[in-house]
Design an enzyme around this catalytic site. Sequence first.
Site, PDB file in Angstrom:
ATOM      1  CG  HIS A 136      10.049   1.748 -12.294  1.00 18.56           C
ATOM      2  ND1 HIS A 136      10.354   0.299 -12.160  1.00 18.56           N
ATOM      3  CD2 HIS A 136       9.308   1.914 -10.765  1.00 18.56           C
ATOM      4  CE1 HIS A 136       9.451  -0.014 -10.423  1.00 18.56           C
ATOM      5  NE2 HIS A 136       9.072   0.537  -9.736  1.00 18.56           N
ATOM      6  CE1 TYR A 163       9.291  -7.886  -9.740  1.00 11.39           C
ATOM      7  CE2 TYR A 163       9.283  -7.696 -12.172  1.00 11.39           C
ATOM      8  CZ  TYR A 163       8.580  -7.778 -10.649  1.00 11.39           C
ATOM      9  OH  TYR A 163       7.845  -6.822 -11.268  1.00 11.39           O
ATOM     10  CB  VAL A 212       0.035   0.587  -7.633  1.00 19.87           C
ATOM     11  CG1 VAL A 212      -1.406  -0.047  -7.940  1.00 19.87           C
ATOM     12  CG2 VAL A 212       0.808   0.197  -8.930  1.00 19.87           C
ATOM     13  N   GLY A 213      -0.456   1.327  -4.461  1.00 23.85           N
ATOM     14  CA  GLY A 213      -1.308   1.707  -3.205  1.00 23.85           C
ATOM     15  C   GLY A 213      -1.426   3.265  -3.215  1.00 23.85           C
ATOM     16  N   PRO A 222      -0.202  -5.669 -15.343  1.00 29.02           N
ATOM     17  CG  PRO A 222       0.208  -4.583 -13.765  1.00 29.02           C
ATOM     18  CD  PRO A 222       0.340  -6.520 -14.291  1.00 29.02           C
ATOM     19  N   GLY A 251       0.691  -1.176   0.581  1.00 30.39           N
ATOM     20  CA  GLY A 251       0.471  -0.116   0.417  1.00 30.39           C
ATOM     21  C   GLY A 251       0.424   1.598   0.039  1.00 30.39           C
ATOM     22  CB  SER A 252       3.931   2.595   1.915  1.00 27.24           C
ATOM     23  OG  SER A 252       4.638   0.761   1.380  1.00 27.24           O
ATOM     24  NE  ARG A 278      11.356  -2.339 -22.025  1.00 24.04           N
ATOM     25  CZ  ARG A 278      12.094  -2.743 -22.625  1.00 24.04           C
ATOM     26  NH1 ARG A 278      11.656  -3.335 -23.948  1.00 24.04           N
ATOM     27  NH2 ARG A 278      13.263  -4.023 -22.434  1.00 24.04           N
TER      28      ARG A 278
END
Length: 295
Positions: free
Chosen positions: A174, A130, A13-14, A157, A9-10, A201
């Site tokens: 990113h 990953y 997206v969160g 996503p 959540g931090s 991308r």
Amino acid sequence: MNKILVTGGSGLVGKYLQKILPDATYLSSKDCDLRDQRQVYDLFDALKPTIVIHLAAKVGGIKDNIAKPAEYFEDNILMNTNLLKVSYEYGVKQFIGVLSTCIYPDKVDNYPMKEEDMFLGPPTPTNFSYGYAKRSLAVQIDAYNKQYGTEYSYLIPCNLYGEYDNFENESKMHFITALLHKIKNAKDNQIELLGTGKPLRQFMYAGDFASIIKYVIEKNITHSFNVAPDFNYSIDEMAKIAIKATKPELTIKYSNPELDGQYRKDVDSSKLRSYIPDFEFTPLEEGLIKSYNNL
Ligand code: NAP
């Protein structure tokens, strides 16, 4: 009444989800280390959620993925396994796992890739661990549905960006965040980017992805599918769009061609369109400007 628990959540997206689903409980790694099964049981004892949105993951840039593949694999496998197992044992009705287009094969014959192409080959070598760990969550969720009759699902996503990306820690940044940072701090009217600029991308504004998660919850959609806008730019095109929108005087220099990563990994969003036909993605230029203005 549903009780929604959001792991991660931090994170990027969160933070968008917090705005549009304010009644959910949002966790960071400080509230519960999801790698530790005991802590996950204690969490579910205390909260008893009925819906779980599993965003938490060990996520990082290409250099960090190359340096620490064992950590990326193990941390993600442990988090996913603990959360899915305990969710099932506590009778969670809806579980949404969040994967990534990094799960797809390094190369396929036909693009964009559809959900069923996931197993056509290994993920790209630069973040294979990953990719495999995230792909394993798809297997795990499918297996739970088969064995236990649950209707859990996962969303896949493409690359994300937005105002709340990690702007402090270079190893976690990113591509778009790093790019905007370089533009902001450019000296001598030039920025240096890693690779050749040629890879393609799909990038999605993270607020759009949060809106789709909310829709999936509200409409109780139990299918698993790709989530990506249709545009698929090269890194060079994207950098030029960002420069034009912010500091048009800048030029780009490329270095370290071995750090290109996967050449392309664009995915097909027809399944998404069949469930959410009217969804409009934020145009890249608009999202880039919002993110840049927040730096
Ligand atoms: P993010 O910003 O990197 O945040 C990661 C979140 O996971 C943070 O809340 C972090 O907590 C939490 N976390 C990490 N290790 C944990 C642990 N051991 N126990 C509990 N929580 C832990 O992630 P994001 O960019 O929002 O990504 C959300 C999801 O989308 C992830 O599953 C990611 O793989 C996927 N995804 C992301 C992208 C992208 O470009 N960002 C693209 C495709 C898919 P702390 O804040 O305490 O560290």
